[in-house]
Design an enzyme around this catalytic site. Structure first.
Site, PDB file in Angstrom:
ATOM      1  N   SER A  66     -28.788 -44.553 -35.709  1.00 13.13           N
ATOM      2  CA  SER A  66     -29.907 -43.659 -36.025  1.00 13.13           C
ATOM      3  C   SER A  66     -29.759 -42.892 -37.330  1.00 13.13           C
ATOM      4  CB  SER A  66     -30.113 -42.659 -34.878  1.00 13.13           C
ATOM      5  OG  SER A  66     -30.763 -43.284 -33.794  1.00 13.13           O
ATOM      6  N   LYS A  69     -32.553 -43.142 -39.755  1.00 11.30           N
ATOM      7  CA  LYS A  69     -33.702 -42.234 -39.776  1.00 11.30           C
ATOM      8  C   LYS A  69     -33.668 -41.268 -40.958  1.00 11.30           C
ATOM      9  CE  LYS A  69     -34.591 -42.309 -34.764  1.00 11.30           C
ATOM     10  NZ  LYS A  69     -33.448 -42.961 -34.115  1.00 11.30           N
ATOM     11  N   SER A 121     -33.570 -37.220 -32.541  1.00  9.90           N
ATOM     12  CA  SER A 121     -33.395 -38.629 -32.915  1.00  9.90           C
ATOM     13  C   SER A 121     -34.384 -39.519 -32.174  1.00  9.90           C
ATOM     14  CB  SER A 121     -31.961 -39.088 -32.645  1.00  9.90           C
ATOM     15  OG  SER A 121     -31.668 -40.275 -33.350  1.00  9.90           O
ATOM     16  N   LYS A 226     -27.012 -35.728 -39.332  1.00 10.93           N
ATOM     17  CA  LYS A 226     -27.647 -36.681 -38.416  1.00 10.93           C
ATOM     18  C   LYS A 226     -26.604 -37.475 -37.654  1.00 10.93           C
ATOM     19  CE  LYS A 226     -31.201 -38.711 -36.640  1.00 10.93           C
ATOM     20  NZ  LYS A 226     -30.403 -38.950 -35.413  1.00 10.93           N
TER      21      LYS A 226
END
Length: 407
Positions: A66, A69, A121, A226
């Site tokens: 992820s 992203k 997320s 993140k």
């Protein structure tokens, strides 16, 4: 959320000791090696200069989950307004996927979708942003790869806006650090990544979400960035921390557990912060010297830096300045007129050139002052003395000739 309940005492114990206090201020040893970590690829760098403090196979490409992203967020921030409204895209998740459970036809602002993307997320938020920004996921992925090339991310390729395992979706620790710095140029992104939790008020219902990055929730000086996890990528974390004007970014890829990614990231961020210090060798408005004012009879004017110059440097690196200032100025000149330069050096390398300006106006000289100046200049005095000497010699010679001449 089920993932939040899985952040057990075992995870907390892995970094509780490290997080108990912030990196100590003052002079730190510069020869302390980086902490041992279990990640096969990692990097720590200083964000403002890009200086790499530590890299471990940082250019090897691998799945990134992820953290993909981050590119989804970057493109959205560049192509959409935060108060713009997008309609939820059709999305069929597997039971284990992260999402904010968007309903068919539900409408949310880009601001709330980005919060869901960066904090929770949410895969359905990523799909909705991709469709809203580019019209389709495939068009958005093409834009992702164009942006990756523009940023110079040579080891990066995107196949989807979410980070699902795919042979065509990969990056490197170095590229992810570069991407994170690019995203964090947005004030909204920085503020969002540093939130422990958020409330999404647009859509069919109010949603309360929690930041999946445990470090942001528990360590005051960690402010992003993140998380990511898939079976192919392992546990991933792009981290960020700030202390006393120093901002470092870390990346760990392929960690074996959630415990390891949080513990290793915190240790690297803490070590990175201790490697750097912020200095301000030039301060706006601070006097750097004085210059004589021509035709003024000894008047001088103060010179100062037009702006401050601050820089983050590794501890142990010497920062010096070199002034290039005029000895004399002739008016009229207004206050703030550039008349010189200050060079800022780290070691032997010039890292900044700061304009030097007049602090006050330099007056125009009067005609009397010009005459006075001309009269008292060395060449003028010499000329007058020479003229006087010649005149005196001529007078003496003429007087002698008259005495010799019979009446």
């Amino acid at each position: 959320m089920t993932w939040a309940r899985s952040a057990t005492a075992a995870v907390a114990a892995a970094f509780a000791l490290l997080a108990a206090s912030p990196p100590a201020p003052g002079v730190a040893r510069v020869d302390v090696p980086p902490p041992p970590i279990s990640a096969p690829e990692a990097i720590v760098l200083e964000a403002s200069t890009g200086d790499v403090a530590y890299a471990l196979d940082a250019d090897r490409s691998r799945p990134i989950a992820s953290t993909t992203k981050l590119m989804t967020a970057l493109l959205t921030l560049r192509r959409a307004r935060l108060d713009e409204t997008f309609t939820a895209a059709p999305y069929d998740p597997t039971p284990a996927e992260s999402r904010i459970n968007l309903g068919a036809g539900e409408q949310l602002t880009v601001r709330d979708l980005l919060r869901g993307l960066l904090l929770a997320s949410a895969n359905d938020a990523a799909a909705t942003l991709a469709q809203g920004v580019a019209g389709s996921e495939s068009a958005f992925v093409r834009a992702m790869n164009r942006e990756a090339r523009r940023l110079g991310l040579r080891g990066t390729r995107f196949a989807n806006p979410i980070g699902l395992d795919d042979p065509g979706n990969y990056s490197t620790a170095r590229d992810l650090a570069t991407l994170a710095i690019a995203v964090r140029r947005s004030a909204f992104a920085r503020a969002t990544m540093d939130l422990p939790r958020a409330t999404l008020r647009t859509g069919a219902r109010v949603r309360r979400i929690v930041n999946r990055n445990v470090l942001v929730r528990r360590v005051p000086w960690v402010d992003g960035v993140k998380t990511g996890h898939t079976s192919g990528a392992g546990y991933v974390l792009v981290g960020s921390a700030r202390r006393r004007g120093v901002n470092v970014v870390s990346v760990v890829l392929g960690e074996p557990s959630e415990n390891a990614r949080f513990g290793d990231s915190l240790a690297l961020l803490r070590w990175g912060l201790r490697r750097y210090r912020r200095v301000e060798p030039v301060v706006r408005g601070r006097a750097l010297g004085r210059a004589d004012v021509r035709y003024s009879g000894g008047t001088t004017v103060a010179l100062a830096a037009a702006r401050s110059s601050a820089r983050v440097v590794r501890r142990g690196r010497r920062v010096t300045i070199a002034r290039r200032l005029p000895r004399e100025l002739e008016g009229p000149l207004p206050a703030g007129r550039r008349v010189g330069t200050v060079l800022v050096r780290v070691g032997r390398r010039v890292v900044d050139r700061v304009p030097v300006v007049t602090v006050e106006p330099v007056p125009a000289p009067s005609r009397v002052e010009r005459i006075k100046e001309v009269v008292v200049r060395p060449w003028a005095i010499a000329a007058i003395a020479g003229f006087t000497l010649v005149a005196a010699s001529l007078l003496v010679a003429l007087s002698r000739r008259r005495r010799r001449t019979p009446a």
